[in-house]
Design an enzyme around this catalytic site. Sequence first.
Site, PDB file in Angstrom:
ATOM      1  N   CYS B 178      51.284  -8.248  17.155  1.00  0.00           N
ATOM      2  CA  CYS B 178      52.479  -7.854  17.518  1.00  0.00           C
ATOM      3  C   CYS B 178      52.543  -6.742  18.101  1.00  0.00           C
ATOM      4  O   CYS B 178      53.208  -6.510  19.266  1.00  0.00           O
ATOM      5  CB  CYS B 178      53.526  -8.016  16.205  1.00  0.00           C
ATOM      6  SG  CYS B 178      53.715  -9.352  15.302  1.00  0.00           S
ATOM      7  N   HIS B 182      54.464  -4.759  21.163  1.00  0.00           N
ATOM      8  CA  HIS B 182      55.647  -4.033  20.849  1.00  0.00           C
ATOM      9  C   HIS B 182      55.333  -2.674  19.786  1.00  0.00           C
ATOM     10  O   HIS B 182      55.745  -2.374  19.045  1.00  0.00           O
ATOM     11  CB  HIS B 182      56.386  -4.826  19.722  1.00  0.00           C
ATOM     12  CG  HIS B 182      57.157  -6.182  20.767  1.00  0.00           C
ATOM     13  ND1 HIS B 182      58.158  -5.886  21.274  1.00  0.00           N
ATOM     14  CD2 HIS B 182      56.684  -7.453  20.469  1.00  0.00           C
ATOM     15  CE1 HIS B 182      58.446  -6.945  21.811  1.00  0.00           C
ATOM     16  NE2 HIS B 182      57.761  -8.190  21.709  1.00  0.00           N
ATOM     17  N   ARG B 226      62.259 -16.346  16.507  1.00  0.00           N
ATOM     18  CA  ARG B 226      61.534 -15.382  17.648  1.00  0.00           C
ATOM     19  C   ARG B 226      60.125 -15.022  17.042  1.00  0.00           C
ATOM     20  O   ARG B 226      59.347 -14.633  18.013  1.00  0.00           O
ATOM     21  CB  ARG B 226      62.592 -14.117  17.572  1.00  0.00           C
ATOM     22  CG  ARG B 226      62.055 -13.015  18.522  1.00  0.00           C
ATOM     23  CD  ARG B 226      62.162 -13.613  19.770  1.00  0.00           C
ATOM     24  NE  ARG B 226      61.416 -13.044  20.915  1.00  0.00           N
ATOM     25  CZ  ARG B 226      60.101 -12.877  21.277  1.00  0.00           C
ATOM     26  NH1 ARG B 226      59.289 -13.803  20.558  1.00  0.00           N
ATOM     27  NH2 ARG B 226      59.563 -12.167  22.069  1.00  0.00           N
ATOM     28  N   CYS B 230      56.433 -15.368  18.990  1.00  0.00           N
ATOM     29  CA  CYS B 230      55.584 -14.247  19.193  1.00  0.00           C
ATOM     30  C   CYS B 230      54.239 -14.633  18.880  1.00  0.00           C
ATOM     31  O   CYS B 230      53.396 -14.353  19.624  1.00  0.00           O
ATOM     32  CB  CYS B 230      56.175 -13.233  18.450  1.00  0.00           C
ATOM     33  SG  CYS B 230      57.068 -11.796  19.365  1.00  0.00           S
TER      34      CYS B 230
END
Lengths: 215, 269
Positions: B178, B182, B226, B230
């Site tokens: 992730c 991010h 969501r 991802c």
Amino acid sequence: MKTEKQPTLSVALAIGVATALMAGCATDRSAYNPSPEVIKHAMAAFKRDFDAKGAAGLDRLNTDKLQDVCNATNSKPSPDMAAVVEREQEAAIKLPADGKFLGDWKAGEKLAQSGRGMTWKDKAGIPNGGNCYNCHQISPAELSYGTIGPSLLHFGKTRGNSPEIQKYAYSKIYNSKAFSACSAMPRFGHAGALTETQIKDLVALLLDPTSPVNK
Amino acid sequence: MKYRIAVLAALTAAWTGPVLAQAKDPTIAGIEKYREMLGDDNPAELYEARGEQLWKKKAGPKNASLEQCDLGLGPGVVKGAYVQTPRYYADADRVMDMETRINWCRMNLQGVSEADIRKRPFGSADKPSEIEDLLTYVVTASKGMKMNVPTDHPKEREAFQLGQAVFHMRAGPYDFSCATCHGEDNLRIRLQELPNLTKAEDAKRAYVGWPAYRVSTSRVHTMQWRINDCFRQQRLPEPRYMSEAVNAVITYMAQTGNGAEYKGPALKR
């Protein structure tokens, strides 16, 4: 500097522990210095809580040595450790048998545009995209580009088109980790995501003097 | 649907207009303009209305409504519950996000089977799933309140730590985690800005952005969805719905971005 030639994963983990201990008194919750226990716990959660779907099998959760080093150090390995894994990754690069690196830049541009491939929604057997514009500026006409990687505009114009540069570009796309151990960029050739022909087309996009990248 | 046409037309104009290197500005301005145009109108209201009916309707093998569901503030208290999740629930002895908790009530109060809950958690434009309706109803009842996610229970701390580690774990053919997208400030994929979810400022903004009505898909997407998407883009296998790993990642983000005002379901391109 360490004198040993082959630091092992346990060294990386030991570094992780030391960093975690040092960070123990920090109050910043955003700091992430994983201990081996934390990594182990997270890996167990991955294996317990994920299911195979489509092309994305559970084998994808089996990390390799490079991923282990990056995970143990939050992608910030020591210079020694980075050098070791970079050499290992470099040794596994397969250069084209015909010694040629430049393909068709037009095919490369199409490939650079495509972000498809390898998710559980993608059908197996269809060629993967290069995902390049997701992270890089490349041809000047394409304004919708990402910024996770550096701009590649004028890549060949500023570096020339020598055999050395061609080999470098090919190798970098094949396995970025041979140059930067925990780079964010996938190892497209190493992972089998792109074929030799596809990588050559991308090299041409970057280096061919007639490519829009170098206009 | 009129919302969809208006917003898509506007977004298309913003995306194909003469954008330069700092292209994000006109795009974002475009999105903001359409949000402004819609005012408080968000098609998520339809989900909310359906969700309220479902909440009060007797259903399941036990023929019970969800009105006695304890979302964390006591049985039947809906208002303000969302902004205090994910949290530790003693009766289940685990940390759950609101979506998991509502499903827990469906299983325990209504007797709905776990298999049924898992059959179709993510709906489609034509056929939303019941949990999307129910969740939209519950979150909307916290509109205007500040995110106040509890962090003191040992299991809440444990969930944060696990979530942080899962968030940073690189795996799969592309070596993604992730954090690859991010974990740093001011990054973009194409023109899409990427919040740095490891930092409070971005995490605050991003966390209250879900659940959201997405114009491009004409439906409400939840945070569980969501996270699922991802991991799909990370080229990993599918994270199991409501699992500890998914709830831990959500807990990590929620605690990192604690304190933002919750403005109700978001509207996204």
